[in-house]
Design a protein around this motif. Structure first.
Motif, PDB file in Angstrom:
ATOM      1  N   ARG A 101       0.821  -1.202   0.000  1.00  0.00           N
ATOM      2  CA  ARG A 101       0.000   0.000   0.000  1.00  0.00           C
ATOM      3  C   ARG A 101       0.861   1.260   0.000  1.00  0.00           C
ATOM      4  O   ARG A 101       1.893   1.325   0.669  1.00  0.00           O
ATOM      5  CB  ARG A 101      -0.899   0.004   1.243  1.00  0.00           C
ATOM      6  CG  ARG A 101      -1.820   1.212   1.339  1.00  0.00           C
ATOM      7  CD  ARG A 101      -2.686   1.130   2.567  1.00  0.00           C
ATOM      8  NE  ARG A 101      -3.515   2.300   2.715  1.00  0.00           N
ATOM      9  CZ  ARG A 101      -4.331   2.519   3.726  1.00  0.00           C
ATOM     10  NH1 ARG A 101      -4.415   1.618   4.706  1.00  0.00           N
ATOM     11  NH2 ARG A 101      -5.054   3.620   3.797  1.00  0.00           N
ATOM     12  N   THR A 102       0.433   2.250  -0.743  1.00  0.00           N
ATOM     13  CA  THR A 102       1.092   3.545  -0.741  1.00  0.00           C
ATOM     14  C   THR A 102       0.217   4.543   0.012  1.00  0.00           C
ATOM     15  O   THR A 102      -1.010   4.478  -0.040  1.00  0.00           O
ATOM     16  CB  THR A 102       1.343   4.046  -2.167  1.00  0.00           C
ATOM     17  OG1 THR A 102       0.089   4.136  -2.867  1.00  0.00           O
ATOM     18  CG2 THR A 102       2.283   3.117  -2.905  1.00  0.00           C
ATOM     19  N   TYR A 103       0.864   5.437   0.734  1.00  0.00           N
ATOM     20  CA  TYR A 103       0.150   6.414   1.538  1.00  0.00           C
ATOM     21  C   TYR A 103       0.383   7.812   1.000  1.00  0.00           C
ATOM     22  O   TYR A 103       1.426   8.115   0.409  1.00  0.00           O
ATOM     23  CB  TYR A 103       0.628   6.339   2.998  1.00  0.00           C
ATOM     24  CG  TYR A 103       0.276   5.052   3.692  1.00  0.00           C
ATOM     25  CD1 TYR A 103      -0.949   4.900   4.335  1.00  0.00           C
ATOM     26  CD2 TYR A 103       1.174   3.985   3.693  1.00  0.00           C
ATOM     27  CE1 TYR A 103      -1.277   3.715   4.980  1.00  0.00           C
ATOM     28  CE2 TYR A 103       0.843   2.797   4.332  1.00  0.00           C
ATOM     29  CZ  TYR A 103      -0.371   2.664   4.976  1.00  0.00           C
ATOM     30  OH  TYR A 103      -0.694   1.496   5.599  1.00  0.00           O
ATOM     31  N   GLU A 104      -0.575   8.663   1.209  1.00  0.00           N
ATOM     32  CA  GLU A 104      -0.407  10.067   0.869  1.00  0.00           C
ATOM     33  C   GLU A 104       0.694  10.659   1.742  1.00  0.00           C
ATOM     34  O   GLU A 104       0.791  10.352   2.931  1.00  0.00           O
ATOM     35  CB  GLU A 104      -1.723  10.814   1.114  1.00  0.00           C
ATOM     36  CG  GLU A 104      -1.653  12.296   0.814  1.00  0.00           C
ATOM     37  CD  GLU A 104      -2.964  12.997   1.130  1.00  0.00           C
ATOM     38  OE1 GLU A 104      -2.946  14.242   1.217  1.00  0.00           O
ATOM     39  OE2 GLU A 104      -3.984  12.300   1.308  1.00  0.00           O
ATOM     40  N   LYS A 105       1.512  11.495   1.148  1.00  0.00           N
ATOM     41  CA  LYS A 105       2.604  12.121   1.897  1.00  0.00           C
ATOM     42  C   LYS A 105       2.105  13.423   2.523  1.00  0.00           C
ATOM     43  O   LYS A 105       1.649  14.323   1.823  1.00  0.00           O
ATOM     44  CB  LYS A 105       3.809  12.368   0.998  1.00  0.00           C
ATOM     45  CG  LYS A 105       4.537  11.100   0.571  1.00  0.00           C
ATOM     46  CD  LYS A 105       5.730  11.420  -0.303  1.00  0.00           C
ATOM     47  CE  LYS A 105       6.563  10.180  -0.588  1.00  0.00           C
ATOM     48  NZ  LYS A 105       5.798   9.160  -1.331  1.00  0.00           N
ATOM     49  N   GLY A 106       2.200  13.499   3.835  1.00  0.00           N
ATOM     50  CA  GLY A 106       1.840  14.713   4.548  1.00  0.00           C
ATOM     51  C   GLY A 106       3.068  15.342   5.173  1.00  0.00           C
ATOM     52  O   GLY A 106       4.131  14.729   5.246  1.00  0.00           O
ATOM     53  N   PRO A 177       1.822   5.149   9.588  1.00  0.00           N
ATOM     54  CA  PRO A 177       0.907   6.149   9.011  1.00  0.00           C
ATOM     55  C   PRO A 177      -0.136   6.587  10.015  1.00  0.00           C
ATOM     56  O   PRO A 177      -0.470   5.862  10.951  1.00  0.00           O
ATOM     57  CB  PRO A 177       0.271   5.394   7.838  1.00  0.00           C
ATOM     58  CG  PRO A 177       0.330   3.951   8.246  1.00  0.00           C
ATOM     59  CD  PRO A 177       1.602   3.810   9.038  1.00  0.00           C
ATOM     60  N   ASP A 180      -4.612   7.488   6.367  1.00  0.00           N
ATOM     61  CA  ASP A 180      -4.137   7.266   5.001  1.00  0.00           C
ATOM     62  C   ASP A 180      -2.909   8.109   4.682  1.00  0.00           C
ATOM     63  O   ASP A 180      -2.490   8.171   3.525  1.00  0.00           O
ATOM     64  CB  ASP A 180      -5.257   7.601   3.998  1.00  0.00           C
ATOM     65  CG  ASP A 180      -6.435   6.654   4.131  1.00  0.00           C
ATOM     66  OD1 ASP A 180      -6.199   5.463   4.404  1.00  0.00           O
ATOM     67  OD2 ASP A 180      -7.582   7.112   3.978  1.00  0.00           O
ATOM     68  N   THR A 181      -2.333   8.746   5.688  1.00  0.00           N
ATOM     69  CA  THR A 181      -1.242   9.684   5.453  1.00  0.00           C
ATOM     70  C   THR A 181      -0.001   9.285   6.233  1.00  0.00           C
ATOM     71  O   THR A 181      -0.073   8.929   7.401  1.00  0.00           O
ATOM     72  CB  THR A 181      -1.661  11.111   5.862  1.00  0.00           C
ATOM     73  OG1 THR A 181      -2.855  11.473   5.172  1.00  0.00           O
ATOM     74  CG2 THR A 181      -0.566  12.117   5.532  1.00  0.00           C
ATOM     75  N   HIS A 254       9.073  17.955   3.142  1.00  0.00           N
ATOM     76  CA  HIS A 254       8.935  16.495   3.251  1.00  0.00           C
ATOM     77  C   HIS A 254      10.307  15.888   3.588  1.00  0.00           C
ATOM     78  O   HIS A 254      10.814  15.021   2.880  1.00  0.00           O
ATOM     79  CB  HIS A 254       8.403  15.885   1.954  1.00  0.00           C
ATOM     80  CG  HIS A 254       6.950  16.130   1.712  1.00  0.00           C
ATOM     81  ND1 HIS A 254       6.486  17.074   0.835  1.00  0.00           N
ATOM     82  CD2 HIS A 254       5.858  15.560   2.265  1.00  0.00           C
ATOM     83  CE1 HIS A 254       5.167  17.073   0.827  1.00  0.00           C
ATOM     84  NE2 HIS A 254       4.761  16.166   1.690  1.00  0.00           N
TER      85      HIS A 254
END
Length: 637
Positions: A101-106, A177, A180-181, A254
């Protein structure tokens, strides 16, 4: 302690669940099933610790769990060796989709007016942003004791000349995470990192900043040991290495990692790592704390009131033998009755004469829910009113809350809402206690410093740990460390390091908690990958996990014949299995119940010696009076 807890006026929070960090993900990676107590052979299971005589335990599972097992990446079953028989529960079930799974980058930054101390490197290599430290090549990194004006320990990075890269990597984000981030460090609010370090040897160290996308930027070099400040054998003077956050080639909002690469042979000692805005100067002016005292939970207040003078004197004697000067005394269920208050005043006066102050103890996980907070606030109001009529020395000096919101079923999927309710509760209680000069003290688990709390502040997202948020609202905390070793990566000092650093920064007090009550041993049965069809046919494995329709089995390696008898007539086309291995977690890592009073005393003395003078360390907190007395008197059971 029994899972139901000791019998007392108001049931205390379930201490059994404090030892292991709950799942922090809001995804479906982890599914917690209901606990099943089961032994399926004709012989009975042992009521104490150890393997069941059958070697078999079962757990009913849902269709959703069965479906996730079709694409298993790794899984875990947990056996809890309870007094009434072993209990099997489902821990982690991680699928291949979860692993990929890939997560949104915050991006988020710590809330700080000046420089933020990212890593003090006192008792742990883990930093306050949630990241850790690792080394590569032939290098080594370990915490060692030194004589320093700001700390007693440093990270010692040693390396040798060779073809392989040798570097120490400081992760700048929490690898878990939040929903989702996946959050990385937002460096836009900070001008630079500053590292306080010194070295030995003839080489140098180069610094590199890495962002979440793998892009890298060189940040300068530092000689290990200039001729004027050090030699190849003795460390030089402490110096500061500056690493700007606004380096060309990396995403400033980031930031993922700070690398220190060694060239040559030598050592590098790192004391502190700071994040600083422009014009801010890093540094700690540490005031040595002179006096400490221990604290003690007492849950059975009604029994104490019934016991009269002899019972109070026995408690005072117990407290004095453990250097206890504060007692968290549970508010009795009959607190509003005049006779109860009269007896409680007598208890408070007699303890005060013995040099012991009392705090009103209350707590339930439900207090983190808005609908239950009025009950808590009513109790606080009753404590305040009680104090108005109590003779000098007989009243409560504060309120101690043991709420533990993570025991709520909603914690896994609705953690953000539970945390918000928990902090609102602390605000409401603190407003009441603050108006009348009562202390507010809160019990927290050691892992609250790894629970992120994100909030929008203009164009930026602020990051604080739940420990930071709690400390901002209270006068002191009792950290439920609950380990029996002082040092080591899983010892009291390492687990409490984040709380001590945050409390020092905010000018708060910390009590480090020790457990004396009964806890169960645990075995984690871990398995992974694609299942094999049918039943296992070899006894050469430590554990097996077997799936039949709607059921998972934990099967000890020597119990395959019994498994075959239990499943006689079951369609083997609908069964599958995984080889597994067990990880034992003895209760003696967490509680002194079976270790004895001398072991407890040794750990208390070692921990107090290590933390002596720390500005935030106020003492040790012992849970709780009855098992502590059992240890002192050398009772069995």
């Amino acid at each position: 302690m029994d899972l139901q807890g000791p019998k007392c006026d108001r049931a205390p929070p379930n201490k059994f669940m404090q030892s292991n960090r709950p799942d922090r993900s809001n995804s479906a990676t982890v599914i917690i099933a209901m606990v099943a107590i089961a032994t399926l052979a004709p012989t009975s299971a042992q009521s104490g610790r150890g393997a069941p005589e059958t070697g078999l335990l079962t757990l009913n599972v849902s269709d959703e769990v069965a479906h996730r097992l079709d694409t298993l990446d790794r899984g875990e079953l947990k056996i809890t060796w309870r007094r009434d028989g072993p209990a099997l529960s489902l821990g982690e079930i991680r699928t291949q989709a979860d692993a990929e799974r890939t997560y949104e980058k915050g991006s988020a930054a710590p809330a700080a007016d000046g420089c933020f101390l990212v890593a003090p490197f006192e008792y742990t290599t883990r930093n306050r942003l949630g990241g850790n430290t690792r080394v590569s090549g032939r290098a080594r990194a370990e915490l060692i004791g030194v004589e320093s004006d700001t700390a007693d320990h440093v990270l010692n990075f040693s390396f040798e000349q060779g073809p392989a890269e040798q570097q120490v990597e400081l992760s700048l984000f929490d690898p878990e995470p939040d929903g989702d981030t996946l959050f990385y460090l937002d460096g836009r609010q900070f001008e630079r990192f500053e590292l306080r370090l010194r070295g030995t040897g003839s080489g140098f160290v180069s610094a590199t900043l890495v962002d979440a996308f793998g892009r890298r930027a060189d940040a300068g070099t530092l000689p290990l040991s200039p001729a004027t400040t050090g030699t190849a054998k003795a460390p030089g003077q402490w110096r500061n290495l500056r690493v700007d956050t606004d380096l060309e080639g990396v995403h400033r909002h980031h930031l993922a990692q700070l690398e220190l690469r060694a060239h040559g042979s030598g050592t590098l000692q790192i004391d502190d790592v700071y994040l600083c805005p422009a014009q801010a100067t890093p540094g700690r002016s540490r005031t040595q704390r002179q006096n400490t005292t221990n604290s003690l939970w007492v849950w059975h207040t009604s029994d104490l009131l019934t016991a009269g003078v002899d019972g109070v004197d026995a408690l005072a004697d117990l407290a004095q033998q453990a250097n206890v000067g504060r007692i968290y005394l549970q508010v009795p269920s009959s607190f509003d009755e005049p006779e109860t208050q009269r007896k409680l005043q007598a208890v408070g006066s007699r303890l005060d004469t013995a040099g012991i102050e009392i705090l009103a103890l209350d707590g339930a996980p439900e207090y983190a829910l808005p609908r239950a907070q009025e009950d808590l606030l009513d109790t606080v109001d009753e404590v305040i009113e009680y104090n108005r009529s109590a003779p000098p020395g007989a009243g409560f000096v504060g309120v101690h809350l043991d709420v533990e919101p993570y025991l709520l079923d909603q914690w896994r999927d609705g953690r953000a809402q539970i945390v918000a309710g928990y902090l609102d509760m602390l605000d409401a209680v603190g407003a009441r206690t603050g108006r009348v000069g009562l202390e507010l003290d809160v019990a927290v688990p050691f892992w609250f410093d790894s629970v992120p709390v994100h909030r929008q502040n203009g164009a930026h997202i602020e990051w604080r740990s739940l420990t930071d948020e709690v400390l901002a609202r209270v006068d002191s905390i009792a950290v439920m460390d609950y380990r029996t070793e002082t040092s080591g990566s899983n010892g009291l000092l390492a687990l409490g390091a984040g709380e001590l650093s945050a409390a020092e920064e905010q000018g708060r007090d910390v009590w480090i908690g020790l457990e004396t009550t009964w806890l169960p041993d645990q075995t984690f049965v871990r398995f992974r990958g694609r299942a094999r069809a049918g039943l296992p046919d070899s006894s050469g494995q430590e554990w097996w996990v077997v799936q039949t329709p709607h059921t998972l089995w934990a099967v000890r390696g020597d119990a395959l014949d019994e498994l075959g008898r239990q499943l006689h007539g079951v369609d083997t086309d609908k069964t599958r299995h995984w080889p597994a291995h067990g990880v034992q977690v003895p209760a003696t890592r967490q509680t002194f119940y079976d270790l004895g009073f001398d072991a407890l005393l040794d750990t208390m003395q070692a921990t107090a010696a290590q933390l002596a003078g720390h500005p935030a360390f106020a003492g040790l907190a012992l849970h709780y009076d009855r098992p502590l007395r059992r240890l002192l008197e050398g009772e069995d059971g």
